[in-house]
Design a protein around this motif. Structure first.
Motif, PDB file in Angstrom:
ATOM      1  N   UNK A  68      33.912  -1.495  45.831  1.00 11.94           N
ATOM      2  CA  UNK A  68      34.830  -1.577  44.680  1.00 11.94           C
ATOM      3  C   UNK A  68      34.786  -0.302  43.832  1.00 11.94           C
ATOM      4  N   UNK A  69      33.794   0.544  44.085  1.00  9.77           N
ATOM      5  CA  UNK A  69      33.632   1.741  43.246  1.00  9.77           C
ATOM      6  C   UNK A  69      33.983   3.020  43.991  1.00  9.77           C
ATOM      7  N   UNK A  70      34.590   3.938  43.278  1.00  6.43           N
ATOM      8  CA  UNK A  70      34.818   5.299  43.778  1.00  6.43           C
ATOM      9  C   UNK A  70      33.778   6.219  43.150  1.00  6.43           C
ATOM     10  N   UNK A  71      33.339   7.208  43.896  1.00 12.34           N
ATOM     11  CA  UNK A  71      32.440   8.240  43.367  1.00 12.34           C
ATOM     12  C   UNK A  71      33.204   9.562  43.380  1.00 12.34           C
ATOM     13  N   UNK A  72      33.394  10.146  42.205  1.00 16.87           N
ATOM     14  CA  UNK A  72      34.251  11.327  42.093  1.00 16.87           C
ATOM     15  C   UNK A  72      33.513  12.499  41.458  1.00 16.87           C
ATOM     16  N   UNK A  73      33.937  13.695  41.799  1.00 21.46           N
ATOM     17  CA  UNK A  73      33.443  14.915  41.156  1.00 21.46           C
ATOM     18  C   UNK A  73      34.606  15.584  40.428  1.00 21.46           C
ATOM     19  N   UNK A  74      34.457  15.768  39.133  1.00 24.58           N
ATOM     20  CA  UNK A  74      35.549  16.313  38.321  1.00 24.58           C
ATOM     21  C   UNK A  74      35.002  17.434  37.443  1.00 24.58           C
ATOM     22  N   UNK A  79      32.906  16.241  28.378  1.00 20.84           N
ATOM     23  CA  UNK A  79      33.880  16.374  27.277  1.00 20.84           C
ATOM     24  C   UNK A  79      35.307  16.104  27.739  1.00 20.84           C
ATOM     25  N   UNK A  80      35.653  16.480  28.967  1.00 22.19           N
ATOM     26  CA  UNK A  80      37.005  16.173  29.442  1.00 22.19           C
ATOM     27  C   UNK A  80      37.166  14.667  29.654  1.00 22.19           C
ATOM     28  N   UNK A  81      36.067  13.996  30.011  1.00 20.97           N
ATOM     29  CA  UNK A  81      36.142  12.548  30.199  1.00 20.97           C
ATOM     30  C   UNK A  81      36.455  11.818  28.897  1.00 20.97           C
ATOM     31  N   UNK A 105      29.332  10.219  21.004  1.00 17.51           N
ATOM     32  CA  UNK A 105      30.194   9.042  20.848  1.00 17.51           C
ATOM     33  C   UNK A 105      31.297   9.335  19.837  1.00 17.51           C
ATOM     34  N   UNK A 106      30.934  10.022  18.759  1.00 14.36           N
ATOM     35  CA  UNK A 106      31.912  10.379  17.734  1.00 14.36           C
ATOM     36  C   UNK A 106      33.026  11.234  18.333  1.00 14.36           C
ATOM     37  N   UNK A 107      32.637  12.160  19.199  1.00 13.35           N
ATOM     38  CA  UNK A 107      33.638  13.023  19.835  1.00 13.35           C
ATOM     39  C   UNK A 107      34.543  12.220  20.766  1.00 13.35           C
ATOM     40  N   UNK A 108      33.955  11.266  21.481  1.00  6.37           N
ATOM     41  CA  UNK A 108      34.754  10.443  22.399  1.00  6.37           C
ATOM     42  C   UNK A 108      35.799   9.639  21.613  1.00  6.37           C
ATOM     43  N   UNK A 109      35.377   9.101  20.481  1.00  5.32           N
ATOM     44  CA  UNK A 109      36.292   8.311  19.641  1.00  5.32           C
ATOM     45  C   UNK A 109      37.406   9.203  19.090  1.00  5.32           C
ATOM     46  N   UNK A 110      37.005  10.362  18.631  1.00  7.81           N
ATOM     47  CA  UNK A 110      37.969  11.300  18.046  1.00  7.81           C
ATOM     48  C   UNK A 110      39.037  11.692  19.072  1.00  7.81           C
ATOM     49  N   UNK A 111      38.597  11.910  20.276  1.00  5.07           N
ATOM     50  CA  UNK A 111      39.520  12.337  21.334  1.00  5.07           C
ATOM     51  C   UNK A 111      40.518  11.220  21.665  1.00  5.07           C
ATOM     52  N   UNK A 112      40.016   9.991  21.763  1.00  7.10           N
ATOM     53  CA  UNK A 112      40.915   8.866  22.071  1.00  7.10           C
ATOM     54  C   UNK A 112      41.927   8.680  20.949  1.00  7.10           C
ATOM     55  N   UNK A 113      41.472   8.829  19.717  1.00  4.87           N
ATOM     56  CA  UNK A 113      42.386   8.675  18.581  1.00  4.87           C
ATOM     57  C   UNK A 113      43.418   9.804  18.552  1.00  4.87           C
ATOM     58  N   UNK A 186      27.128  -4.744  37.586  1.00  3.69           N
ATOM     59  CA  UNK A 186      28.084  -5.829  37.352  1.00  3.69           C
ATOM     60  C   UNK A 186      28.718  -5.749  35.953  1.00  3.69           C
ATOM     61  N   UNK A 187      28.087  -4.996  35.050  1.00  3.31           N
ATOM     62  CA  UNK A 187      28.689  -4.855  33.715  1.00  3.31           C
ATOM     63  C   UNK A 187      29.541  -3.591  33.579  1.00  3.31           C
ATOM     64  N   UNK A 188      29.522  -2.773  34.611  1.00  8.36           N
ATOM     65  CA  UNK A 188      30.044  -1.413  34.473  1.00  8.36           C
ATOM     66  C   UNK A 188      31.418  -1.243  35.118  1.00  8.36           C
ATOM     67  N   UNK A 189      32.368  -0.726  34.336  1.00  8.49           N
ATOM     68  CA  UNK A 189      33.662  -0.346  34.895  1.00  8.49           C
ATOM     69  C   UNK A 189      33.664   1.111  35.308  1.00  8.49           C
ATOM     70  N   UNK A 190      32.960   1.909  34.524  1.00 11.85           N
ATOM     71  CA  UNK A 190      32.918   3.339  34.839  1.00 11.85           C
ATOM     72  C   UNK A 190      31.685   3.987  34.218  1.00 11.85           C
ATOM     73  N   UNK A 191      31.154   4.954  34.949  1.00 10.32           N
ATOM     74  CA  UNK A 191      30.083   5.812  34.439  1.00 10.32           C
ATOM     75  C   UNK A 191      30.571   7.241  34.582  1.00 10.32           C
ATOM     76  N   UNK A 192      30.315   8.057  33.568  1.00 10.25           N
ATOM     77  CA  UNK A 192      30.518   9.487  33.798  1.00 10.25           C
ATOM     78  C   UNK A 192      29.308  10.249  33.282  1.00 10.25           C
ATOM     79  N   UNK A 193      29.048  11.385  33.899  1.00  5.77           N
ATOM     80  CA  UNK A 193      27.859  12.152  33.542  1.00  5.77           C
ATOM     81  C   UNK A 193      28.052  13.623  33.868  1.00  5.77           C
TER      82      UNK A 193
END
Ligand SMILES: *Cc1c(COP(=O)(O)O)cnc(C)c1O
Length: 362
Positions: A68-74, A79-81, A105-113, A186-193
């Motif tokens: 069910x999961x894809x493993x990607x390199x981006x 920060x782009x995520x 986390x603050x940066x992630x929120x700011x970007x989505x907004x 089972x709780x995870x939709x996506x991980x990025x690192x």
């Protein structure tokens, strides 16, 4: 002389396993009989195909991922995520929840907004300068995802466990604790690192994403900003940073074959962190900055009695062969980043130095 290395406590880019560096050096001029360096080989060649496929396969085994999961390199780092996640998963009226536990986390929120998305802050520890991980949150059951930062590199806090979010999948920025411990997928939709903390050099970000999230269609995204582009082309739509992915592959091999997987890595990481926190707690001289139940196993943040002593500590540690102990410029103090590649012997050296420094200055 070339072999004289220091104990490296840098936050990122950070220490890499010595066996990995040696392996890369040994095959740098002639990769697997090709007569070329890995940096000189086509990303469409059999050699590089083997590198990326092996990296994906090892990631799947280490985390126990099913198909069910894809493993990607981006490219573009974590920060782009911050932008790609809301761009790909949220239509104009789709809500998402975020937990604010610090700078990233603050940066992630700011970007989505900034993208005009409907994001809510379900919990925050800003009221205490992000020194703790929130215990409860106002979760919206119809949120498309809940975004959290599993380890807060700068503040030195970490989610001891991933929260139970019911049917809402977690999107986790695991840049600074990816593959440091097992993950309840089972709780995870996506991980990025971003790779440069725990799994490789700068220049690549690993993304693990559940296919049902990829099915969310948001129109008008440029090709390079769509996850499906990477998923459909095995991360080879365009030329990837081949060398960075190659080093990641070697780190994954080291994790799997030398360390023995994530449970073994977790145990070592816990021993390392315990040694350091014990030293801090038993002294009246050093003071940990994170709440005890929220402490990071990866980034140990602490203060000394005053800033002059902190400067002296960092300088004398470096002279004694221990680098990277200065805290992030936004918080000051000291920070020892002790990712997977930092061995217990480095922690022992640091602890000895800390005790000696306290004796001389306390
Ligand atoms: C370092 C870091 C980032 C930023 O990573 P880049 O690859 O530099 O964009 C984001 N989140 C966390 C938790 C980090 O530690």
């Amino acid at each position: 002389m070339a072999e004289k290395r220091i104990h490296n406590f840098n936050a990122g880019p950070a220490a890499l396993p010595l066996p990995v560096l040696k392996e890369a050096r040994a095959e740098f001029l002639n990769y697997h009989g090709s007569g070329m360096s890995i940096c000189e080989i086509s990303h469409r060649s059999k050699w590089f195909d083997d590198v990326i496929n092996d990296a994906v396969a090892r990631t799947r085994r280490l985390l126990g991922l099913d198909d069910r999961y894809e493993v990607l390199f981006i490219q573009g780092g974590a920060s782009l995520q911050f932008a790609m996640v809301p761009m790909n998963f949220l239509g104009p009226d789709d809500p998402a929840d975020y937990v604010n536990t610090g700078t990233w986390a603050t940066k992630a929120i700011k970007e989505a907004k900034a993208l005009g998305k409907k994001v809510a802050v379900a919990a925050s520890s800003e009221d205490d300068n992000f020194a703790y991980i929130p215990k409860s949150m106002a979760l919206n059951p119809s949120a498309v995802y809940l975004h959290l930062t599993s380890n807060n590199t700068i503040k030195g806090t970490q989610w001891a466990e991933f929260p139970d979010t019911g049917a809402v999948p977690i999107v986790a920025d695991m840049s600074s604790d990816f593959l440091s411990r097992p993950v309840p997928m089972e709780r995870i939709g996506m991980i990025y690192a971003g790779a440069q903390k725990n799994i490789g050099p700068a220049g690549i970000c690993m993304v693990i994403v559940r296919k049902d999230l990829l099915g969310r269609k948001v129109d008008g995204l440029p090709t390079m900003l769509r996850y499906t582009t990477y998923a459909e082309k095995n991360s080879l739509y365009n030329t990837p940073p081949c060398f960075a992915i190659y080093i990641v592959q070697l780190v994954l091999k080291w994790l799997e074959e030398t360390v023995g997987g994530l449970a073994a890595m977790d145990e070592i990481n816990r021993r390392k962190a315990k040694l350091l926190y014990q030293t801090i707690d038993l002294s009246g001289f050093y003071r940990g900055t994170a709440a005890a139940d929220s402490r990071s196993l990866m980034n140990v943040t602490f203060r000394l009695p005053d800033e002059e002593l902190e400067k002296k500590f960092v300088a004398e540690a470096l002279a004694a062969g221990m680098g990277g102990l200065k805290g992030h410029r936004s918080v000051g103090g000291c920070r020892a980043s002790i990712y997977n590649a930092t061995g217990i012997e480095a922690i022992e050296a640091l602890v000895d130095f800390m005790k000696d420094f306290e004796k001389r200055n306390g």
